[in-house]
Enzyme design. Structure first.
Site, PDB file in Angstrom:
ATOM      1  N   GLU A 194       0.875  -1.324  -0.102  1.00 20.58           N
ATOM      2  CA  GLU A 194       0.100   0.045  -0.024  1.00 20.58           C
ATOM      3  C   GLU A 194       0.872   1.385  -0.032  1.00 20.58           C
ATOM      4  O   GLU A 194       0.519   2.119   0.979  1.00 20.58           O
ATOM      5  CB  GLU A 194      -1.098  -0.261   1.062  1.00 20.58           C
ATOM      6  N   GLU A 241      -6.303 -10.065  -2.490  1.00 21.95           N
ATOM      7  CA  GLU A 241      -7.226  -9.891  -1.248  1.00 21.95           C
ATOM      8  C   GLU A 241      -8.446  -9.883  -1.526  1.00 21.95           C
ATOM      9  O   GLU A 241      -9.155  -8.849  -1.146  1.00 21.95           O
ATOM     10  CB  GLU A 241      -6.781  -8.665  -0.444  1.00 21.95           C
TER      11      GLU A 241
HETATM   12  O1  9MR Z   1      -8.243  -8.311   7.463  1.00 22.19           O
HETATM   13  C1  9MR Z   1      -7.123  -7.641   8.196  1.00 22.19           C
HETATM   14  C2  9MR Z   1      -7.537  -7.448   9.692  1.00 22.19           C
HETATM   15  O2  9MR Z   1      -7.965  -8.741  10.311  1.00 22.19           O
HETATM   16  C3  9MR Z   1      -6.701  -6.687  10.254  1.00 22.19           C
HETATM   17  O3  9MR Z   1      -6.947  -6.336  11.465  1.00 22.19           O
HETATM   18  C4  9MR Z   1      -5.710  -5.603   9.572  1.00 22.19           C
HETATM   19  C5  9MR Z   1      -4.539  -4.813  10.096  1.00 22.19           C
HETATM   20  O4  9MR Z   1      -3.621  -5.968  10.244  1.00 22.19           O
HETATM   21  O5  9MR Z   1      -5.528  -5.749   8.078  1.00 22.19           O
HETATM   22  C6  9MR Z   1      -6.471  -6.515   7.650  1.00 22.19           C
HETATM   23  O6  9MR Z   1      -6.052  -6.700   6.323  1.00 22.19           O
HETATM   24  C7  9MR Z   1      -5.559  -5.807   5.492  1.00 22.19           C
HETATM   25  C8  9MR Z   1      -4.491  -6.207   4.469  1.00 22.19           C
HETATM   26  O7  9MR Z   1      -3.420  -6.790   5.338  1.00 22.19           O
HETATM   27  C9  9MR Z   1      -3.784  -5.173   3.701  1.00 22.19           C
HETATM   28  N1  9MR Z   1      -4.897  -4.727   2.860  1.00 22.19           N
HETATM   29  C10 9MR Z   1      -6.240  -4.381   3.577  1.00 22.19           C
HETATM   30  C11 9MR Z   1      -6.393  -5.463   4.529  1.00 22.19           C
HETATM   31  C12 9MR Z   1      -8.090  -5.032   4.876  1.00 22.19           C
HETATM   32  O8  9MR Z   1      -7.896  -4.076   5.664  1.00 22.19           O
END
Ligand code: 9MR
Length: 343
Positions: free
Chosen positions: A149, A256
């Protein structure tokens, strides 16, 4: 005429004899490329969840337990227990492991923040982290999100954060790719971002960044398109985005995917219509990915298995963004993905 009409009528019920909720083939058995999902270590201890994951998926990403929020303790020590548990589960079921994520603006652990400002010691700690994690899963992890990101939400440029401030806007990325490459020369090394299908400025900025990284000699070998989308995304946007990213010739990871129902606009559109749109979007993404040259198909990953476990549900309890419902039953979106794979 009468005869053929009657014959058709007789065929009808037989052709439709498969009940709407009937069995689906394991997704991984239909795809010539890996089908991934994200998992959490505690969920893998639930036998019904573990069975569903093992049946359909061939690659696992840790949803959060391989990120610095978990892996770096305040005193600077690393935690490998849950990453190892996820890796062991994947290994025991013959699945690939995907590393997510090394350097992410959203994760600035105190142990790094508190390091003295001297560039050399910060850089050593940065390299050490990447080397430790990539090295530990060398030979098992198919690849890593090295940079996650990097683009600002409005697409106006690159984000600023601890890593860019200490090691340089582009330099911290180039460095991370080189260090990861040294730790596992065979892993596919990716950059990863979201809203590429819904925000043309962000997509353009992402493409510019990839060009800059390639020009700077970064050993980047794959491009992640997170594909967190909303059910009101216009048809065609996913296909165009996947095709645009594929023009670099690197491997592509739909990394994702989920499709939010409740984030979709249009209060006048019924929930059923939004669910139908969700089904179409999953099918479109899978068809666009399946149409890529084989050498560019890294994996197609969905961000979770059953609806209630999705991160989107924490935000709004009525969202249903995934392929399986809370009971682990296949939703129409899964059947559409299956159909897209059979074409
Ligand atoms: O789905 C993930 C959530 O459970 C976590 O709390 C969060 C922080 O670690 O990250 C979420 O996953 C993210 C991913 O790592 C990067 N792209 C966006 C995803 C959704 O926020």
């Amino acid at each position: 005429m009468l005869g053929s009409g009657l014959a058709l009528a007789a065929c009808g019920p037989k052709a439709n004899s498969q009940p709407a909720g009937g069995p689906v083939a394991p997704l991984k058995s239909l795809a010539p490329f890996p089908i991934g999902t994200c998992v959490r270590a505690n969920l893998l201890e639930d036998p019904s969840y573990a069975a569903l994951v093992s049946e359909h998926f061939s690659q696992l990403t840790a949803e959060w337990e391989m990120k610095m929020e978990y892996t770096v303790l305040d005193d600077g020590r690393f935690r490998f227990d849950r990453p190892d548990a996820i890796a062991a589960f994947a290994r025991s079921r013959g699945m690939r492991l995907f590393g997510h994520t090394l350097i992410w603006y959203a994760q600035e652990p105190p142990a790094f923040v508190n390091l003295d400002e001297q560039r050399a010691s910060f850089a050593r700690a940065y390299d050490n982290y990447i080397t430790a994690f990539v090295g530990r899963y060398r030979g098992q992890a198919s690849g890593w999100d090295v940079i996650n990101e990097p683009i600002k939400d409005d697409g106006s440029g690159l984000r600023e954060h601890l890593w860019s401030r200490r090691l340089g806007e582009i330099d911290h990325m180039v460095r991370a790719f080189h260090v990861a490459k040294a730790a596992d020369p065979d892993a596919v090394l990716l950059i990863n971002d979201y809203n590429l299908e819904s925000n043309p400025a962000k997509l353009a900025q992402y493409q510019r960044l990839i060009e800059r990284l390639l020009k700077a000699g970064a050993p980047i070998s794959g491009i992640g398109c997170q594909t967190h989308c909303n059910a009101d995304l216009p048809a065609g946007a996913l296909t165009r985005t996947i095709e645009a990213l594929a023009r670099f010739g690197l491997k592509i990871h739909v990394s994702e995917m989920d499709v939010s129902i409740v984030r979709a606009g249009g209060w006048f559109v019924s929930r059923e219509e939004k669910e139908a749109a969700q089904t179409r979007l999953y099918a479109e993404a899978m068809s666009a990915f399946a149409a890529l040259p084989e050498r560019q198909q890294f994996a197609f990953t969905v961000w979770g298995v059953r609806d209630p476990e999705s991160w989107l549900v924490k935000e709004n309890g009525s969202d249903t963004p995934l392929l399986f419902d809370g009971a682990g039953r296949a939703k129409p979106a899964l059947r559409a993905v299956e159909a897209a794979l059979r074409r």
